[in-house]
Design a protein around this motif. Structure first.
Motif, PDB file in Angstrom:
ATOM      1  N   ILE A 118       0.861  -1.175   0.000  1.00 30.49           N
ATOM      2  CA  ILE A 118       0.000   0.000   0.000  1.00 30.49           C
ATOM      3  C   ILE A 118       0.899   1.227   0.000  1.00 30.49           C
ATOM      4  CG2 ILE A 118      -1.825   1.229   1.220  1.00 30.49           C
ATOM      5  CD1 ILE A 118      -2.347  -1.404   2.743  1.00 30.49           C
ATOM      6  N   HIS A 119       0.747   2.058  -1.009  1.00 28.77           N
ATOM      7  CA  HIS A 119       1.536   3.286  -1.113  1.00 28.77           C
ATOM      8  C   HIS A 119       0.629   4.462  -0.767  1.00 28.77           C
ATOM      9  CE1 HIS A 119       4.907   1.260  -3.253  1.00 28.77           C
ATOM     10  NE2 HIS A 119       3.915   0.442  -3.590  1.00 28.77           N
ATOM     11  N   VAL A 120       1.093   5.332   0.137  1.00 27.79           N
ATOM     12  CA  VAL A 120       0.277   6.419   0.649  1.00 27.79           C
ATOM     13  C   VAL A 120       1.049   7.733   0.567  1.00 27.79           C
ATOM     14  CG1 VAL A 120      -0.953   7.328   2.665  1.00 27.79           C
ATOM     15  CG2 VAL A 120      -0.912   4.861   2.240  1.00 27.79           C
ATOM     16  N   ALA A 121       0.372   8.769   0.048  1.00 32.68           N
ATOM     17  CA  ALA A 121       0.943  10.108   0.035  1.00 32.68           C
ATOM     18  C   ALA A 121       0.602  10.795   1.349  1.00 32.68           C
ATOM     19  CB  ALA A 121       0.389  10.913  -1.137  1.00 32.68           C
ATOM     20  N   LEU A 122       1.618  11.352   2.008  1.00 36.74           N
ATOM     21  CA  LEU A 122       1.425  12.126   3.231  1.00 36.74           C
ATOM     22  C   LEU A 122       1.574  13.602   2.884  1.00 36.74           C
ATOM     23  CD1 LEU A 122       3.393   9.976   5.838  1.00 36.74           C
ATOM     24  CD2 LEU A 122       0.986   9.826   5.165  1.00 36.74           C
ATOM     25  N   PHE A 123       0.450  14.289   2.885  1.00 41.47           N
ATOM     26  CA  PHE A 123       0.372  15.694   2.499  1.00 41.47           C
ATOM     27  C   PHE A 123       1.098  16.588   3.496  1.00 41.47           C
ATOM     28  CE2 PHE A 123      -1.825  19.738   1.879  1.00 41.47           C
ATOM     29  CZ  PHE A 123      -2.204  19.748   0.548  1.00 41.47           C
ATOM     30  N   GLY A 124       0.955  16.266   4.779  1.00 42.83           N
ATOM     31  CA  GLY A 124       1.512  17.085   5.849  1.00 42.83           C
ATOM     32  C   GLY A 124       0.572  18.220   6.210  1.00 42.83           C
ATOM     33  N   GLY A 125       0.514  18.550   7.492  1.00 44.39           N
ATOM     34  CA  GLY A 125      -0.407  19.579   7.956  1.00 44.39           C
ATOM     35  C   GLY A 125       0.140  20.985   7.823  1.00 44.39           C
ATOM     36  N   PHE A 126      -0.724  21.951   8.142  1.00 45.58           N
ATOM     37  CA  PHE A 126      -0.372  23.366   8.122  1.00 45.58           C
ATOM     38  C   PHE A 126       0.888  23.589   8.959  1.00 45.58           C
ATOM     39  CE2 PHE A 126      -0.723  27.718   9.652  1.00 45.58           C
ATOM     40  CZ  PHE A 126      -1.104  28.416   8.522  1.00 45.58           C
TER      41      PHE A 126
END
Length: 334
Positions: free
Chosen positions: A214-222
């Motif tokens: 499972i490949h997941v993109a971590l956008f990251g918070g403000f």
């Protein structure tokens, strides 16, 4: 006025309305065509046989691209509007699963009462009737399906949930908060961040299944620092091991996919500045070679892109919140 430190605590994944920007630029060897629909806010993309399916957060409708190239709305109008953060919520994604279309429906709009289809995976049958497979999510932003099993990104819970067709589910992984170095934060507010690091939510967004992982993109918070985003992966079977970091130094990655050559495609939502928000024209579509670490910019100059779809071995499609669909075609070699 609230301090930047306070804003980091309360803000989440921001999808503010996109404005006009310069035309995107495609890499050599590709041809670019753009379909625009004023007033739309395109999000999810999928292929249903030979038909392109698109979700529109502005209307809460699903759209189908007909043979003449025009988009036609169909199916029910899903709950849509702004959420408590001020971002559009509605039908984020749609995918054909057997004899039903399955929609990832976001959390409840701030000006509406909670309904049975909010924060849910919803199935639409051939008869047009809807049913919530499960509403036990906070904000299901994206999902993938393999062998009848759903892998669902819950961006608000910072987790990946594994769900069966009958709605039974379990948390497969939960992402730890991401540490932001003091030097990066001091560029935003030198007086507030002195000698300590700071952590923000991981905010998972895109998901793709490949080679049993499972490949997941971590956008990251403000405040969405440059280079703070990542792509991580873990076995589909789960386990106690922490997810493996596959790609780092990304600017708010919002979607991932694999092309027919096995190359990883990462869609960057863009770069963020405190005064301007996400900068117009700062979004990019990257192709990554995990073995060599090389990156190719396939499409740049995007404003608030949301999804990427691999149509076939030559064609890619990218959606933008401004109501744009970008069709990329790889030119045939002579």
């Amino acid at each position: 006025m609230r301090s930047l430190r306070t804003l980091i605590t309360v803000a989440g994944l921001l999808f503010l309305a996109a404005g006009a920007a310069a035309d995107p630029v495609v890499a050599p060897g590709y041809r670019l065509e753009t379909l625009s629909k004023p007033g739309a806010a395109f999000s999810g993309l999928s292929r249903d046989g030979g038909t392109l399916l698109v979700t529109d957060l502005a209307s809460g409708r699903l759209q189908r691209r007909e043979a003449d190239g025009k988009l036609v709305a169909f199916g029910p109008a899903f709950p849509h509007g702004l959420d408590v953060i001020g971002d559009p919520t509605g039908p984020y994604r749609v995918v054909r699963v057997g004899d039903a279309l399955v929609v990832a429906q976001g959390w409840t709009p701030v000006d509406a009462g909670e309904g049975p289809l909010d924060h849910a995976l919803v199935a639409i049958g051939d008869d047009g009737n809807t049913r919530a497979i499960s509403a036990d999510f906070w904000n299901p932003f994206d999902f993938a399906v393999a062998n009848g099993t759903y892998y669902v990104i819950d961006s608000a819970r910072n987790s990946v949930e594994r769900m069966q067709a009958d709605g039974r589910k379990q948390t497969l992984m939960t992402f730890r908060r991401l540490k932001q170095e003091t030097t990066a934060l001091q560029q935003l507010s030198p007086t507030e961040f002195t000698d300590e690091s700071y952590e923000v939510d991981a905010v998972p967004t895109g998901i793709a299944l490949r080679d049993g992982r499972i490949h997941v993109a971590l956008f990251g918070g403000f405040p969405f620092l440059d280079g703070a985003g990542k792509v991580v992966s873990a076995p589909e079977t789960g386990g106690a091991a922490s997810p493996r970091v596959d790609v780092e130094d990304l600017n708010a990655p919002v979607a991932i996919a694999f092309d027919t050559d096995g190359g990883m495609l990462v869609l960057e939502h863009g770069r963020y500045e405190q005064k301007e928000g996400f900068l117009k024209g700062s979004g990019r579509l990257l192709k990554l070679d995990k073995t060599t670490g090389t990156r190719q910019t396939v499409l740049e100059g995007l404003t608030r892109p949301v999804a990427v779809l691999v149509w076939d071995e030559r064609r890619l499609i990218v959606s933008e919140l401004a109501g744009n669909l970008h069709f990329l075609t790889r030119e045939s070699r002579p």
